[in-house]
Design a protein around this motif. Sequence first.
Motif, PDB file in Angstrom:
ATOM      1  N   GLU A 180       0.829  -1.211   0.000  1.00 51.82           N
ATOM      2  CA  GLU A 180       0.000   0.000   0.000  1.00 51.82           C
ATOM      3  C   GLU A 180       0.856   1.251   0.000  1.00 51.82           C
ATOM      4  O   GLU A 180       0.542   2.242  -0.667  1.00 51.82           O
ATOM      5  CB  GLU A 180      -0.932  -0.012   1.217  1.00 51.82           C
ATOM      6  N   TRP A 181       1.942   1.200   0.764  1.00 51.47           N
ATOM      7  CA  TRP A 181       2.835   2.354   0.850  1.00 51.47           C
ATOM      8  C   TRP A 181       3.476   2.638  -0.507  1.00 51.47           C
ATOM      9  O   TRP A 181       3.554   3.791  -0.943  1.00 51.47           O
ATOM     10  CB  TRP A 181       3.891   2.090   1.912  1.00 51.47           C
ATOM     11  N   TYR A 182       3.927   1.600  -1.206  1.00 45.24           N
ATOM     12  CA  TYR A 182       4.519   1.788  -2.524  1.00 45.24           C
ATOM     13  C   TYR A 182       3.497   2.311  -3.534  1.00 45.24           C
ATOM     14  O   TYR A 182       3.839   3.056  -4.459  1.00 45.24           O
ATOM     15  CB  TYR A 182       5.126   0.485  -3.039  1.00 45.24           C
ATOM     16  N   ASP A 183       2.225   1.923  -3.383  1.00 45.48           N
ATOM     17  CA  ASP A 183       1.195   2.342  -4.335  1.00 45.48           C
ATOM     18  C   ASP A 183       0.633   3.729  -4.033  1.00 45.48           C
ATOM     19  O   ASP A 183      -0.059   4.314  -4.876  1.00 45.48           O
ATOM     20  CB  ASP A 183       0.044   1.326  -4.343  1.00 45.48           C
ATOM     21  N   THR A 184       0.902   4.267  -2.841  1.00 43.47           N
ATOM     22  CA  THR A 184       0.438   5.612  -2.510  1.00 43.47           C
ATOM     23  C   THR A 184       1.266   6.652  -3.262  1.00 43.47           C
ATOM     24  O   THR A 184       2.496   6.592  -3.246  1.00 43.47           O
ATOM     25  CB  THR A 184       0.557   5.861  -0.993  1.00 43.47           C
ATOM     26  N   PRO A 185       0.643   7.589  -3.950  1.00 41.59           N
ATOM     27  CA  PRO A 185       1.419   8.604  -4.681  1.00 41.59           C
ATOM     28  C   PRO A 185       2.358   9.359  -3.752  1.00 41.59           C
ATOM     29  O   PRO A 185       2.008   9.702  -2.621  1.00 41.59           O
ATOM     30  CB  PRO A 185       0.337   9.534  -5.249  1.00 41.59           C
ATOM     31  N   SER A 186       3.567   9.596  -4.220  1.00 39.70           N
ATOM     32  CA  SER A 186       4.495  10.420  -3.459  1.00 39.70           C
ATOM     33  C   SER A 186       4.081  11.887  -3.573  1.00 39.70           C
ATOM     34  O   SER A 186       3.372  12.276  -4.504  1.00 39.70           O
ATOM     35  CB  SER A 186       5.925  10.229  -3.972  1.00 39.70           C
ATOM     36  N   PHE A 187       4.516  12.693  -2.619  1.00 36.63           N
ATOM     37  CA  PHE A 187       4.072  14.084  -2.626  1.00 36.63           C
ATOM     38  C   PHE A 187       4.727  14.884  -3.755  1.00 36.63           C
ATOM     39  O   PHE A 187       4.195  15.906  -4.185  1.00 36.63           O
ATOM     40  CB  PHE A 187       4.333  14.758  -1.270  1.00 36.63           C
ATOM     41  N   LEU A 188       5.860  14.395  -4.280  1.00 34.71           N
ATOM     42  CA  LEU A 188       6.523  15.093  -5.374  1.00 34.71           C
ATOM     43  C   LEU A 188       7.275  14.098  -6.240  1.00 34.71           C
ATOM     44  O   LEU A 188       8.039  13.277  -5.737  1.00 34.71           O
ATOM     45  CB  LEU A 188       7.504  16.137  -4.826  1.00 34.71           C
ATOM     46  N   ASP A 189       7.040  14.158  -7.557  1.00 35.64           N
ATOM     47  CA  ASP A 189       7.758  13.360  -8.540  1.00 35.64           C
ATOM     48  C   ASP A 189       8.421  14.300  -9.538  1.00 35.64           C
ATOM     49  O   ASP A 189       7.776  15.205 -10.077  1.00 35.64           O
ATOM     50  CB  ASP A 189       6.816  12.423  -9.311  1.00 35.64           C
ATOM     51  N   LEU A 190       9.697  14.066  -9.793  1.00 32.29           N
ATOM     52  CA  LEU A 190      10.426  14.792 -10.820  1.00 32.29           C
ATOM     53  C   LEU A 190      11.049  13.773 -11.759  1.00 32.29           C
ATOM     54  O   LEU A 190      11.629  12.789 -11.299  1.00 32.29           O
ATOM     55  CB  LEU A 190      11.520  15.658 -10.197  1.00 32.29           C
ATOM     56  N   TYR A 191      10.931  13.996 -13.058  1.00 34.71           N
ATOM     57  CA  TYR A 191      11.419  12.970 -13.972  1.00 34.71           C
ATOM     58  C   TYR A 191      11.970  13.570 -15.262  1.00 34.71           C
ATOM     59  O   TYR A 191      11.659  14.698 -15.657  1.00 34.71           O
ATOM     60  CB  TYR A 191      10.314  11.973 -14.292  1.00 34.71           C
ATOM     61  N   LEU A 192      12.837  12.782 -15.895  1.00 35.21           N
ATOM     62  CA  LEU A 192      13.349  13.054 -17.228  1.00 35.21           C
ATOM     63  C   LEU A 192      12.896  11.924 -18.136  1.00 35.21           C
ATOM     64  O   LEU A 192      13.112  10.746 -17.825  1.00 35.21           O
ATOM     65  CB  LEU A 192      14.879  13.121 -17.233  1.00 35.21           C
ATOM     66  N   ASP A 193      12.273  12.256 -19.249  1.00 34.80           N
ATOM     67  CA  ASP A 193      11.785  11.269 -20.205  1.00 34.80           C
ATOM     68  C   ASP A 193      12.363  11.621 -21.576  1.00 34.80           C
ATOM     69  O   ASP A 193      11.877  12.520 -22.254  1.00 34.80           O
ATOM     70  CB  ASP A 193      10.249  11.289 -20.236  1.00 34.80           C
ATOM     71  N   LEU A 194      13.416  10.916 -21.976  1.00 35.49           N
ATOM     72  CA  LEU A 194      14.101  11.153 -23.239  1.00 35.49           C
ATOM     73  C   LEU A 194      13.693  10.052 -24.196  1.00 35.49           C
ATOM     74  O   LEU A 194      14.035   8.889 -24.001  1.00 35.49           O
ATOM     75  CB  LEU A 194      15.612  11.149 -23.041  1.00 35.49           C
ATOM     76  N   ASP A 195      12.951  10.402 -25.239  1.00 33.70           N
ATOM     77  CA  ASP A 195      12.347   9.408 -26.125  1.00 33.70           C
ATOM     78  C   ASP A 195      12.502   9.862 -27.576  1.00 33.70           C
ATOM     79  O   ASP A 195      11.719  10.670 -28.070  1.00 33.70           O
ATOM     80  CB  ASP A 195      10.869   9.231 -25.757  1.00 33.70           C
ATOM     81  N   GLN A 196      13.518   9.321 -28.242  1.00 31.76           N
ATOM     82  CA  GLN A 196      13.786   9.689 -29.626  1.00 31.76           C
ATOM     83  C   GLN A 196      14.395   8.505 -30.373  1.00 31.76           C
ATOM     84  O   GLN A 196      15.213   7.759 -29.815  1.00 31.76           O
ATOM     85  CB  GLN A 196      14.752  10.882 -29.715  1.00 31.76           C
ATOM     86  N   ASP A 197      13.983   8.334 -31.634  1.00 31.07           N
ATOM     87  CA  ASP A 197      14.604   7.351 -32.532  1.00 31.07           C
ATOM     88  C   ASP A 197      14.666   5.955 -31.910  1.00 31.07           C
ATOM     89  O   ASP A 197      15.723   5.321 -31.862  1.00 31.07           O
ATOM     90  CB  ASP A 197      16.014   7.809 -32.932  1.00 31.07           C
ATOM     91  N   ASN A 198      13.544   5.470 -31.412  1.00 31.62           N
ATOM     92  CA  ASN A 198      13.405   4.106 -30.869  1.00 31.62           C
ATOM     93  C   ASN A 198      14.087   3.909 -29.512  1.00 31.62           C
ATOM     94  O   ASN A 198      14.017   2.821 -28.956  1.00 31.62           O
ATOM     95  CB  ASN A 198      13.945   3.055 -31.843  1.00 31.62           C
ATOM     96  N   LEU A 199      14.757   4.933 -29.005  1.00 29.60           N
ATOM     97  CA  LEU A 199      15.460   4.816 -27.730  1.00 29.60           C
ATOM     98  C   LEU A 199      14.772   5.683 -26.689  1.00 29.60           C
ATOM     99  O   LEU A 199      14.504   6.864 -26.926  1.00 29.60           O
ATOM    100  CB  LEU A 199      16.917   5.245 -27.879  1.00 29.60           C
ATOM    101  N   ARG A 200      14.510   5.088 -25.534  1.00 33.59           N
ATOM    102  CA  ARG A 200      13.905   5.835 -24.433  1.00 33.59           C
ATOM    103  C   ARG A 200      14.764   5.705 -23.188  1.00 33.59           C
ATOM    104  O   ARG A 200      15.166   4.609 -22.795  1.00 33.59           O
ATOM    105  CB  ARG A 200      12.499   5.317 -24.134  1.00 33.59           C
ATOM    106  N   VAL A 201      15.045   6.833 -22.586  1.00 28.83           N
ATOM    107  CA  VAL A 201      15.756   6.877 -21.306  1.00 28.83           C
ATOM    108  C   VAL A 201      14.845   7.583 -20.314  1.00 28.83           C
ATOM    109  O   VAL A 201      14.474   8.744 -20.520  1.00 28.83           O
ATOM    110  CB  VAL A 201      17.097   7.623 -21.429  1.00 28.83           C
TER     111      VAL A 201
END
Length: 469
Positions: free
Chosen positions: A52-73
């Motif tokens: 349940e703790w893992y499924d509870t949304p965190s109060f803040l999420d920061l992310y980088l989503d690099l998605d180009q030419d079939n490659l995603r980081v």
Amino acid sequence: MKKIISLLLLTLSLGGFLEAESYAGGVFAPLLNYNSSYDKDQDLPTLNQLYEWYDTPSFLDLYLDLDQDNLRVFTQLDLHTDLMVDLHHDTFSNLPYIDRNGNFYMDPNIPDVGYIEWQDQGLLLSGGRRKIQIGPGAYALGLAGSAPYFDHLALGKEFSMKKSSLTYYFTAIASDRKAMEKVTKSGVGEETPYKTLFTHSFMWQTNRLIVGLSEYNLIYEQQPNLQDMGFTTFYHAFYQDYQNVMDELVVVYKAASDLQVYGSFIMDDYSMAIEDSDSNPSGMGLTFGVRWKHGKAGSNISDKCNSAYSHILSVGSFKDSPGKLELSFDFMWASKYLYNRDVEAGKFTNPMYYSWEYERETMNTFYGALYGPDTVTSKISARWNNGPLLLNASLEWLASGAEGIDISYEPPYENAYVLEGPVTHTVMFDIDTEWSLSEKSALLGSAGFDIQEDDFDFNFGFGYRRIMF
């Protein structure tokens, strides 16, 4: 803490320089909640509380989503409070907790998701940390998305045939060294903290049918070699020490465009009458499910918030678009000797390492079967996704044997196919909702209860989600 602040500043600074396919993002989701099962005198969390703790949304999420030419980081910084805070302090919130002495409590075991992935012409390469599941439905016996995450390397390749396709998957999963050290130190003997799982699968698929065969080879107390990987061989080297080998059959049938039926069978060992009485006992598991959907789903804020489930690597299920209305039924049986061995490191468990009042503790989750062996589980689920409203509801019944993964694994092995008494019955109901206020903001709500014998616990929550950038 300095590293976290540095990553936060880096994410914010990159947000305006990335192209359309790649971007930095941030989600703020403060919640107010209450759970009557939390106890200030509780020493350690239960497995359900950890999930349940893992499924509870965190109060803040920061992310980088690099998605180009079939490659995603993809990499994410998800700021959770310490698990202990929820259980021991009346904070009623997922916001950061600071005690009277000025100590700041936050989970240091981050992130839940971070990986690199390449997909092109039926070829898949993935490495990093994410959820993985082999097979469809709410339950899986080999690798299940119910586990918080797996640190992995994965390879998949689809081979086209005349009226069908055949796909090969290989995955290597490593266990946390510090978590394994905790596990082996509590055991008896000179166990070493090595634990590596290799899986490989062949999935044959037509427009209506999927048939899959998978092997799972858990290597423990040894550093694995090429023979242990067994890229294409099934139930291989079963005579070897320091390994736990299982095979699984998965079948999915798409009865109509809106109806899907599926099931799986896994076998650890099968004890025949001609074998010695001290041979490994029979260990098996079974799942069955049906899913029906209707209409076309609407859009919602949660699709853009990069939860661990939105990045799951799914092996062997029809990747249908979600429906406006979805109904499903799932059943799972895991026999009492399934996943087990006579040493702790050899059990088919996935030890997690988490923070507990600035101490580190270990808890066993499972690669598959979210409640582990010696269980029977049924679940009815409903999902409505239309317009501004997203609603998920489920009713689950769980019957658990007395000892589960800790049952004695030594002769005489008795009643391998029945639950170990006394059996505990639990009924769980959960509902969560999201109401979109705009393209970037939504109100959140949740409620639920657990009934176990004479014990009744309930929980509810309310919050706000905002996509900041």
